[in-house]
Design a protein around this motif. Structure first.
Motif, mmCIF file in Angstrom:
data_model
loop_
_atom_site.group_PDB
_atom_site.id
_atom_site.type_symbol
_atom_site.label_atom_id
_atom_site.label_comp_id
_atom_site.label_asym_id
_atom_site.label_seq_id
_atom_site.Cartn_x
_atom_site.Cartn_y
_atom_site.Cartn_z
ATOM 1 N N ALA A 146 29.800 68.721 9.213
ATOM 2 C CA ALA A 146 30.589 67.870 8.201
ATOM 3 C C ALA A 146 31.237 66.702 9.489
ATOM 4 O O ALA A 146 31.719 65.203 9.067
ATOM 5 N N TYR A 147 32.119 67.312 10.635
ATOM 6 C CA TYR A 147 32.231 66.074 11.311
ATOM 7 C C TYR A 147 32.474 66.022 12.852
ATOM 8 O O TYR A 147 31.618 67.217 13.291
ATOM 9 N N PRO A 148 32.273 65.200 13.483
ATOM 10 C CA PRO A 148 31.315 64.704 14.618
ATOM 11 C C PRO A 148 32.053 65.871 15.792
ATOM 12 O O PRO A 148 30.885 66.174 16.565
ATOM 13 N N ASP A 149 33.053 66.383 16.399
ATOM 14 C CA ASP A 149 33.896 67.822 16.765
ATOM 15 C C ASP A 149 34.802 69.037 16.523
ATOM 16 O O ASP A 149 34.988 68.481 14.797
ATOM 17 N N LEU A 150 34.472 70.070 17.420
ATOM 18 C CA LEU A 150 35.372 70.777 16.998
ATOM 19 C C LEU A 150 36.659 71.147 16.570
ATOM 20 O O LEU A 150 37.018 71.194 15.858
ATOM 21 N N VAL A 151 37.112 70.127 17.523
ATOM 22 C CA VAL A 151 38.818 69.952 16.881
ATOM 23 C C VAL A 151 39.287 69.167 15.497
ATOM 24 O O VAL A 151 40.009 69.760 15.008
ATOM 25 N N THR A 152 38.455 67.858 15.153
ATOM 26 C CA THR A 152 38.593 67.697 13.811
ATOM 27 C C THR A 152 38.123 68.643 12.704
ATOM 28 O O THR A 152 38.955 68.491 12.078
ATOM 29 N N ALA A 153 36.678 69.584 12.727
ATOM 30 C CA ALA A 153 36.649 70.335 12.416
ATOM 31 C C ALA A 153 37.506 71.613 11.440
ATOM 32 O O ALA A 153 37.505 71.530 10.732
ATOM 33 N N ALA A 154 38.048 71.764 12.586
ATOM 34 C CA ALA A 154 39.146 72.736 12.726
ATOM 35 C C ALA A 154 39.741 72.394 12.039
ATOM 36 O O ALA A 154 40.952 72.922 12.056
ATOM 37 N N ARG A 155 40.920 71.477 11.904
ATOM 38 C CA ARG A 155 41.915 70.114 11.563
ATOM 39 C C ARG A 155 41.986 69.867 9.795
ATOM 40 O O ARG A 155 42.676 70.405 9.325
ATOM 41 N N GLU A 156 40.446 69.824 9.553
ATOM 42 C CA GLU A 156 40.293 69.201 8.167
ATOM 43 C C GLU A 156 40.072 70.739 7.385
ATOM 44 O O GLU A 156 40.114 70.440 6.520
ATOM 45 N N ALA A 157 39.336 72.118 8.398
ATOM 46 C CA ALA A 157 39.147 72.858 7.545
ATOM 47 C C ALA A 157 40.838 73.444 6.765
ATOM 48 O O ALA A 157 40.518 74.170 6.036
ATOM 49 N N ALA A 158 41.679 73.590 7.755
ATOM 50 C CA ALA A 158 43.111 73.973 7.731
ATOM 51 C C ALA A 158 43.405 73.381 5.852
ATOM 52 O O ALA A 158 43.661 73.606 5.528
ATOM 53 N N ARG A 159 43.395 71.756 6.287
ATOM 54 C CA ARG A 159 43.723 70.775 4.643
ATOM 55 C C ARG A 159 42.744 71.039 3.865
ATOM 56 O O ARG A 159 43.556 71.319 2.300
ATOM 57 N N PHE A 160 41.241 71.724 3.989
ATOM 58 C CA PHE A 160 40.717 72.102 3.155
ATOM 59 C C PHE A 160 40.881 73.157 2.186
ATOM 60 O O PHE A 160 41.252 73.135 1.446
#
Length: 555
Positions: free
Chosen positions: A16-30
């Motif tokens: 869903a997200y363009p890079d792994l850093v953003t994906a990891a940050r958002e995964a914590a929120r979810f």
């Protein structure tokens, strides 16, 4: 076309997200949201719906005139964890909604099927957070469920919802559209309506539902906010056109290739801008002024579709098409653009023809001045209701019909000339912004783009702000001050974004100067001076273009 693609449902946020850093940050929120949901409701969510806010880069108050706009989704968003109520808990279609922000009180409501339609009371006289949830629910109820309670017919499931979000309310970044889009998406997902007959719900379908849903809150939206929230792609803006049908074209922004690289900085004026609360004297009033300006202009220019339809209320985009067709010969045009609402056809217009026609109509709209229409010399440029009725050939009841009935619009004078001039000039700036982006992003030459590209984009943003302030009068002293400070602090361009009358500005800023830029704005804008850390980052922040709405299925 992007609008024909299905709304994505992911099981892995890396997709869903363009890079792994953003994906990891958002995964914590979810994950945190899912854990809290389970604590509150006693069962885990089945889906999380995500819808971003949007920033309109250029093209303010032209969408309901059916001209194109250039928004992009921002990284800040609304998340809704949702799940079906466990079997045995009563309440067909009942909704329990809670919010991580404690200022929003928990709500419970149930749709009432009676007289062949669904009913959910929405108080349009005040801003209530559950109104946007109900608005999202309406579209799903009306499209998929039988209000007659026919035996054997499927009924909406009881639902538990938990909200969180990072889009500032009343900021002009369209938190309302993000709420309605996310709510609509959540109700589709939890009622198993995202997929039917092996096909996923198209992004364009979700946009259309969300536009109609938000009207139930009392806002007559043109569709820009919802389209940006749903259809946007990372690194790009959307050129969204509305005539003859909704069309969204992804436009790659050159800001990732310039030297220096650039980002957009959103700054909240801290003046709350709510479309619903100020609709009578602001947003809905402008809709009326723009529509009546189009009607009178078409009449004065003797455009044929007005004489054949005495109660017709064309948009300014339709006036432009008819004007070009009547005044400008288009050789060899065999393709027709059809107005599906009126069933008319006119020669298809290229972007170049639109630009040329807009330039011509900017001169023609001088006939809308009060001095030209009613012979008023000096003083008030606007028209009274009586003068407007006479000039348009329409009755008051036709000029302000439901849902824009007389009680929802308040004005002693209607500023038709100013509004039309803004719409035509702003629509032209959108095309110029689009052309500049395409000319440099489509270049076959590899390598960096010059800083002059950013200066050219910024100049269009500055001209838009001036028009919003002087002609459309949707700015305010704080927005004017904040955009001026932004330019003095080093922005290439700065303008209000959203409906205006408060809310946010958007500034084009060198990425390597973001920290210094924010520091300079903080020092110069009095409401920011005592803000530090997280409190400051909530009101002024950099953002890159984000992807649009999606759902996640939780196993």
């Amino acid at each position: 076309m992007a609008a024909d693609l299905p709304v994505p449902t992911y099981t892995n946020l890396n997709e869903a997200y363009p890079d792994l850093v953003t994906a990891a940050r958002e995964a914590a929120r979810f994950n945190d949201l899912a854990i809290e949901y389970t604590k509150r409701f006693g069962h885990p969510p089945t889906h999380i719906a995500r819808a971003p806010g949007r920033v309109n880069l250029i093209g303010e108050h032209v969408d309901y005139a059916l001209f194109g706009v250039l928004p992009t989704a921002v990284e800040r968003d609304v998340l809704i964890a949702c799940g079906k109520r466990p079997e045995g808990q009563i309440g067909t279609g009942e909704v329990r909604a809670e919010n991580l922000d404690t200022k929003y009180t928990p709500q419970t409501f149930r749709p009432d099927p009676s007289n062949g339609t669904w009913h959910l009371p929405i108080d349009k006289s005040q801003l209530r957070w559950e109104s946007y949830i109900k608005a999202g629910y309406y579209g799903v109820l009306n499209q998929f469920f039988d209000p007659f309670q026919t035996e054997g017919a499927l009924q909406p499931t009881p639902v538990d919802l938990l909200f969180t979000g990072t889009v500032p309310a009343g900021s002009g970044l369209s938190s309302s559209a993000a709420m309605v889009v996310a709510s609509t998406l959540a109700f589709l997902a939890v009622n198993d309506k995202l997929h039917k007959d092996g096909q996923g719900t198209r992004k364009g379908e979700l946009v259309e539902m969300a536009v109609e849903n938000e009207k139930r809150v009392g806002v007559n939206s043109g569709g820009m906010d919802q389209a940006a929230s749903v259809i946007s792609l990372p690194t790009s803006a959307l050129y969204i056109s509305f005539f003859p049908v909704l069309h969204a074209e992804s436009i790659l922004l050159p800001i990732t290739r310039t030297v220096p690289r650039a980002v957009f900085v959103c700054a909240n004026s801290l003046v709350v801008s709510d479309k619903v609360v100020g609709a009578k004297t602001r947003y809905n009033l402008r809709v009326v002024e723009v529509l009546v300006a189009a009607r009178i202009l078409a009449r004065l220019l003797s455009l044929s579709f007005i004489s054949g339809a005495p109660a017709s209320k064309p948009t300014l985009r339709e006036v432009l098409g008819a004007y070009i067709n009547a005044r400008i010969h288009i050789p060899g045009s065999e393709v027709l653009e059809t107005n599906e609402v009126r069933g008319q056809a006119s020669p298809a217009l290229s972007v170049e023809q639109l630009e040329d026609g807009l330039g011509r109509l900017l001169g023609e709209c001088e006939v809308l001045r009060a001095s030209k229409l009613v012979g008023r010399v000096g003083g008030e440029e606007g028209l009274t209701m009586e003068e407007m009725v006479e000039a348009s050939g329409l009755s008051k009841e036709i000029i302000i019909p439901h849902p824009l009935h007389s009680q929802s619009v308040e004005a002693t004078h209607f500023q038709l000339y100013k509004r039309a001039k803004h719409v035509f000039s702003e629509a032209l700036r959108v095309l110029q912004f689009r052309k500049l982006c395409l000319s440099v992003s489509g270049s076959s030459e590899e390598g960096d783009l010059p800083e002059s590209t950013l200066k050219d984009l910024g100049a269009l943003m500055d001209a838009s702000q001036e028009s919003c302030s002087e002609l459309f009068e949707c700015s305010c002293p704080e927005l004017n001050r904040l955009t001026t400070i932004a330019r003095e602090a080093g922005a290439y361009g700065s303008r209000l974004t959203g409906a205006g009358w408060g809310g946010c500005t958007v500034s084009l800023v060198a990425e390597n100067d973001v920290e210094g830029f924010i520091s300079r704005v903080k020092a110069a804008y009095p409401p920011y001076r005592d803000l530090e850390g997280e409190r400051l980052s909530e009101v002024i922040f950099a953002t890159k273009p984000s992807g649009g709405a999606f759902g996640t299925a939780i196993s």
